[in-house]
Structure formats: structure tokens, C-alpha cells
Motif scaffolding. Structure first.
Motif, short mmCIF file in Angstrom:
data_model
loop_
_atom_site.label_atom_id
_atom_site.label_comp_id
_atom_site.label_asym_id
_atom_site.label_seq_id
_atom_site.Cartn_x
_atom_site.Cartn_y
_atom_site.Cartn_z
N UNK A 314 85.00 55.40 95.43
CA UNK A 314 85.33 54.19 95.35
C UNK A 314 86.63 53.81 95.35
N UNK A 315 87.04 52.51 95.88
CA UNK A 315 88.43 52.13 96.02
C UNK A 315 88.58 50.88 95.31
N UNK A 316 90.38 50.86 94.80
CA UNK A 316 90.65 49.46 94.23
C UNK A 316 91.99 49.38 95.18
N UNK A 317 92.55 48.40 94.66
CA UNK A 317 94.05 48.20 95.50
C UNK A 317 94.88 49.10 95.22
N UNK A 318 95.15 50.00 94.07
CA UNK A 318 96.09 50.85 93.75
C UNK A 318 95.45 52.35 93.47
N UNK A 319 94.03 52.51 93.18
CA UNK A 319 93.52 53.42 92.52
C UNK A 319 92.18 53.86 93.34
N UNK A 320 92.17 55.04 93.73
CA UNK A 320 90.76 55.67 94.28
C UNK A 320 89.96 56.46 93.11
N UNK A 321 88.79 56.53 93.02
CA UNK A 321 88.00 57.30 92.24
C UNK A 321 86.98 58.05 93.03
N UNK A 322 87.02 59.45 92.62
CA UNK A 322 85.86 60.30 93.61
C UNK A 322 85.19 61.00 92.34
N UNK A 323 83.88 60.93 92.42
CA UNK A 323 83.02 61.57 91.56
C UNK A 323 82.23 62.56 92.37
N UNK A 324 82.23 63.67 91.80
CA UNK A 324 81.45 64.83 92.50
C UNK A 324 80.20 65.03 91.60
N UNK A 325 79.18 65.06 92.34
CA UNK A 325 77.63 65.35 91.87
C UNK A 325 77.06 66.40 92.61
N UNK A 326 76.34 67.38 91.76
CA UNK A 326 75.63 68.46 92.48
C UNK A 326 74.20 67.91 93.06
N UNK A 327 73.62 66.86 92.90
CA UNK A 327 72.60 66.29 93.42
C UNK A 327 71.51 66.97 92.86
#
Length: 521
Positions: A314-327
Motif C-alpha cells: 500500500x502507498x501514501x504520499x510519504x509512506x509505503x506499507x508492506x504486509x507479509x502473509x503466509x497465505x
């Protein structure tokens, strides 16, 4: 590791893809209209001084004024500013900076209003490209980059890349370059200079000094805002920064650009000039090297990477968030902790690739799967630091927090790379109602007939989706494709293109220009 550089150039933009062992790791897009690239030098005019920000806004010809902070003026700004005013007063006279006297360094905690004034003309260099609603960011500490050296006018230091590990080699290069550097110039010695002899370095240094002198001449005769030095194109810049013996192939589909790159490789590595190839085939160059498919897979919000595991980005103006999932990955026989470290290690590899591929900058927060053992958290941190060494952008990685979060800051000098991976239905234009798809081939034949019989165009290429292409190509003697070529002419070329939506098409004439049969009369 084998590296390949694939370049797709058309009339609107140049797309450059870097492959490592056939895997897409970097992709760059450069539009023909974008002239505000990192490294370009302009003669700008101060539009507004902002004491509260300790910065100034500068007109360099962009729609929004560029931003120049006091900290980006450089230590020897007083000398640089005095020299700039002197050369503008006498535009027909040469002023070698070797004969100038360096003035004292500026106060690091000083005020910009004490050194700049509204309306003043000053040479500046693009430090960051325009991003989002912001104009370019500038510096007055000019640098001119070559393959082995970076020249800094009004500098007084010889620096060596920290990636050269050998102390003896660092000392040798520093002494060698010090002996050939003209007065009042600083030099940064790049990593690829390791092992080079004085003749090669001296030759490049002379070229860089000549580029600076030519720039000074253009500054003298220009009125702000005006471009006075344009960096080489993205393809040459990537080769300048990355080219080494691991490059096995450079493929270009534009004949003029092919000649330029072949000449450039011949200059920097004559023995590898034969790896530059011209793509003559009708099939799109990115399809041939499987780049389109890889890009559409990698630029999605949900990115799968191993055994059912996936990332959510996911992206915002100044921050990126990455979520790791084992599925849907099952827990291994060794328990949850082993599964967590396996998934996290594989996720780190994919995340390092994604950062380079999307050119994500600013703050990146990664939510890894929780691990209980401190040694596993340290193992993941060490692994991330190791694989990020291949990233050219400056970055800083922090250890995992007690919540399992890793924070990374990564240099951002140009807008983040985006690529559309969803498609609007070309038949209904998103309305949800479409003509029967079984009739698409009949409609396509009518358009071919219109082009050949009414527009009198008999030599063209028709690109269609690979699934449609497979349908019209089935049956060797009885295929729809063969029937069309017999009926409308053998100069018609029909090829698949992965970048096209399902029920879409593209007509290209013999001059490589796209045309629409519905509007051409």
C-alpha cells in the motif's frame, strides 16, 4: 549473474528494463517531454526568499518553482556565487576557475537571506525530479558525473567510494587522482575505477573539465531560466553506472538509439561492443523478453512470491506499507517459528526486488510474520542488509521492533514507478455491457477490409491479444490468419502483443506509426 538491458523506444517515451538472470529487477520510463532529470544544470532566477524555511524558490522553467534549501548551497557557495556574477558581467571572456581564489566556507548554520537575493541569477543542478505536486529540488554544489570519476567544481577534496574495500587500492587511487586534478576542483572516485590506470582516469578527467568549461560558456551567454547542461539519456546513464562484465545483452528496438548506445559501449568497453543488438522482429521487444508479463505480475497490489505466500503493498504520499502473509502455506513439521523464518526470508528477497523495481522512496514499513526467537529476527535483519547492497539508491535499514516491524528509509530522487495492471474492457468501456466476443474476429476482418480497400493501406502490422492470435492461427492451412493474408495481401503482418487488453487491437503502418482505421478517411 547475467545482466541484460532491454530498451523499448517509441515516439512518446523510452522504457528501459534491467534483467538479472532473466528476472526483471528495474524498469524506468522516460517521456520525451520530461527535461527535468537529476543531474541537469540550469541557470535559474531567485523568485522568492523564505527565511522561515531557510530556503528559496527558484525559476528554472518548470511549471512550479524549484526548491533550494540553505543546506544544499554547498560549503564553497561564496566562491561559486562570486564566480557566477563575474562570468555574467563579461560574457566574451574566459575565466578558468584554476586561477580563482577560494573564499572561506559559508556558515553551516547561516541564513539564506544573507547569501541570496530576489532576482539573482544562479547556476543550479537538479537534485530531485518533480514529484507529485512539488517542483524540482536543487543544489548549487555542481557535480558532473563520468564513468570513473565525478568532478566537483569549487571542491577541494578527493574522495574514494567506500565500496572499494582494499586500503592499498584506495590510497593508490587517491594519490593518482590528486596528482592529475586541476586546482579548485574536487573529485569523487567511483567504484568502477578500481584497478584503472592513470591514462584512463586522466582522459576522463579532461573530458569532464571540458564539459564544465562548455557549461560556463553557455551560462555566460544565457538568460534565466535556461538549461545549460543536460545529462545523458537514461539508457546511457544506467550503462555508465552499472555496466560491467556481467552484461551479456543490450537490445534496442530504435535504430538511432541503437547506434548511440553501441558507440557509448564502444567507448567504455570496446571488447563488449558486440553485445549491443538491434531488435528487428515484429513481435514487441518487451514481449520477446517476457518483460510485459513480469511487470504486470510484479506491480499488482498483491504480489505472490513463494508457495502460496504473498505481499500486500500500500502507498501514501510519504509512506509505503508492506504486509507479509503466509497465505495457504502449511506449517512445517518443525513448527510455526520455522515456517515464519522461511516465509520472512523469502519475503525479504521479493521486497528488495520490489523496492528497486517500483523505485519506492521515503519511509517503508514492513510487517513481517512474528518470530519469537531473537536469533531469527537478527538473521532476517542481516539478510535484508545483505541483499539490499545491490540497490543503488541510498538507504538505511533498522532492526525489527518488538512488534515485528522493519523500517527502511530509501532515497527518492524521482517519482515512484507505476504500471497499470488492470484493464478497462475495450468493448464496453467499463459500462458492463458488450457485444458478443464471438463476433470480435468478424469485426476485425471488417476493419482489415476497410484499411486495404478503402484506405488503400496494404503494408501494415496488426497487433492483437495473444489469446485472439492463438484462435485465428489454429489450423495450418485452414487458419483465419492465412485466409486473411490470401484475401487481403501478403504484406499484412499479424502478431500477438501481451500489453493489449483482450478484445483490443493496434494497427501500425510501415513507418512504425499507429493509426486508427475508424478515424482515418
Amino acid at each position: 549473474m547475467n545482466s541484460e538491458l532491454i530498451i523499448d523506444a517509441n515516439s512518446q517515451e523510452i522504457c528501459i528494463a534491467l534483467l538479472e538472470d532473466k528476472k526483471l529487477v528495474e524498469i524506468h520510463k522516460e517521456t520525451k517531454e520530461n527535461s527535468f532529470s537529476v543531474g541537469n544544470i540550469y541557470l535559474g532566477k531567485i523568485k522568492k526568499i523564505m527565511p522561515g524555511l531557510n530556503a528559496a524558490f527558484v525559476d528554472v522553467g518548470y511549471s512550479k518553482d524549484a526548491f533550494l534549501h540553505y543546506q544544499d548551497l554547498g560549503s564553497f557557495f561564496t566562491s561559486f556565487s562570486t564566480y557566477s556574477k563575474k562570468i555574467k558581467k563579461e560574457p566574451n571572456k574566459t575565466f578558468p576557475i584554476q586561477k580563482e581564489t577560494l573564499l572561506p566556507e559559508i556558515d553551516k548554520k547561516g541564513s539564506i537571506s544573507n547569501v541570496l537575493s530576489t532576482g539573482q541569477e544562479i547556476p543550479v543542478q537538479i537534485l530531485k525530479e518533480p514529484i507529485s505536486t512539488k517542483g524540482p529540488r536543487l543544489t548549487t554544489e555542481i557535480s558532473i558525473a563520468g564513468r570513473y570519476l565525478i568532478l566537483i567544481p569549487f571542491g577541494n577534496k578527493i574522495s574514494v567510494s567506500t565500496k572499494i574495500a582494499s586500503k592499498e587500492e584506495r590510497n593508490r587511487l587517491r594519490q593518482l587522482v590528486t596528482s592529475i586534478t586541476p586546482k579548485n576542483f574536487g573529485v569523487i572516485i567511483r567504484t568502477v575505477a578500481e584497478g584503472k590506470m592513470v591514462a584512463e582516469l586522466d582522459n576522463e578527467l579532461r573530458i569532464l573539465v571540458k564539459r564544465w568549461e562548455d557549461t560556463v560558456g553557455r551560462i555566460q551567454k544565457s538568460t534565466a531560466p535556461r538549461s545549460v547542461l543536460t545529462e545523458i539519456g537514461s539508457s546511457e546513464a544506467i550503462l555508465r553506472d552499472l555496466f560491467n562484465s556481467s552484461f551479456q545483452n543490450i537490445c534496442v528496438n530504435n535504430e538511432e538509439l541503437y547506434g548511440e548506445i553501441r558507440d557509448y559501449v564502444g567507448l567504455i568497453a570496446p571488447d563488449q561492443q558486440n553485445i549491443v543488438n538491434f531488435h528487428k522482429e515484429g513481435i514487441p521487444i518487451f514481449d520477446k523478453f517476457d518483460i510485459t508479463k513480469q511487470a504486470k505480475s510484479a506491480f499488482r497490489r498483491i504480489v505472490p512470491f513463494k508457495s502460496g505466500s504473498y505481499l500486500i503493498i500500500e502507498h501514501t504520499e510519504a509512506l509505503h506499507v508492506i504486509d507479509v502473509n503466509s497465505g495457504n502455506r502449511s506449517i512445517s513439521n518443525d513448527g510455526q517459528e520455522t515456517t515464519a523464518i522461511e516465509v520472512n526470508m523469502a519475503a525479504a528477497d521479493e521486497i528488495a526486488t520490489q523496492l528497486r523495481l517500483r523505485d519506492m522512496g521515503g519511509i517503508i514499513v514492513i510487517d513481517f510474520i512474528d518470530m519469537n526467537l531473537a536469533e531469527n529476527r537478527q538473521k532476517l535483519y542481516d539478510h535484508m542488509r545483505q541483499i539490499m547492497k545491490a540497490d543503488r539508491a541510498k538507504h538505511n535499514i533498522l532492526p525489527l521492533t518488538k512488534f515485528g516491524l522493519m523500517q527502511i528509509t530509501r532515497q527518492r530522487v524521482r517519482p515512484e514507478m507505476h504500471m497499470t495492471t488492470t484493464e478497462t474492457c475495450p468493448t464496453c468501456n467499463g459500462t458492463g455491457k458488450a457485444q458478443p466476443s464471438i463476433l470480435f474476429v468478424d469485426q476485425l476482418e471488417k476493419k482489415i477490409a476497410h484499411v486495404v480497400n478503402d484506405l488503400k493501406v496494404t503494408d501494415f502490422t496488426l497487433y492483437i491479444h495473444p489469446y485472439v492470435y492463438a484462435y485465428i492461427n489454429q489450423g495450418f492451412f485452414s487458419s483465419i490468419k492465412r485466409k486473411w493474408k490470401r484475401h487481403y495481401g501478403r504484406k499484412i503482418t499479424i502478431l500477438p502483443m501481451q500489453d493489449l487488453p483482450f478484445l483490443s487491437y493496434k494497427f501500425i503502418d510501415k513507418d512504425k506509426q499507429e493509426f486508427d482505421p475508424d478515424t482515418e478517411i
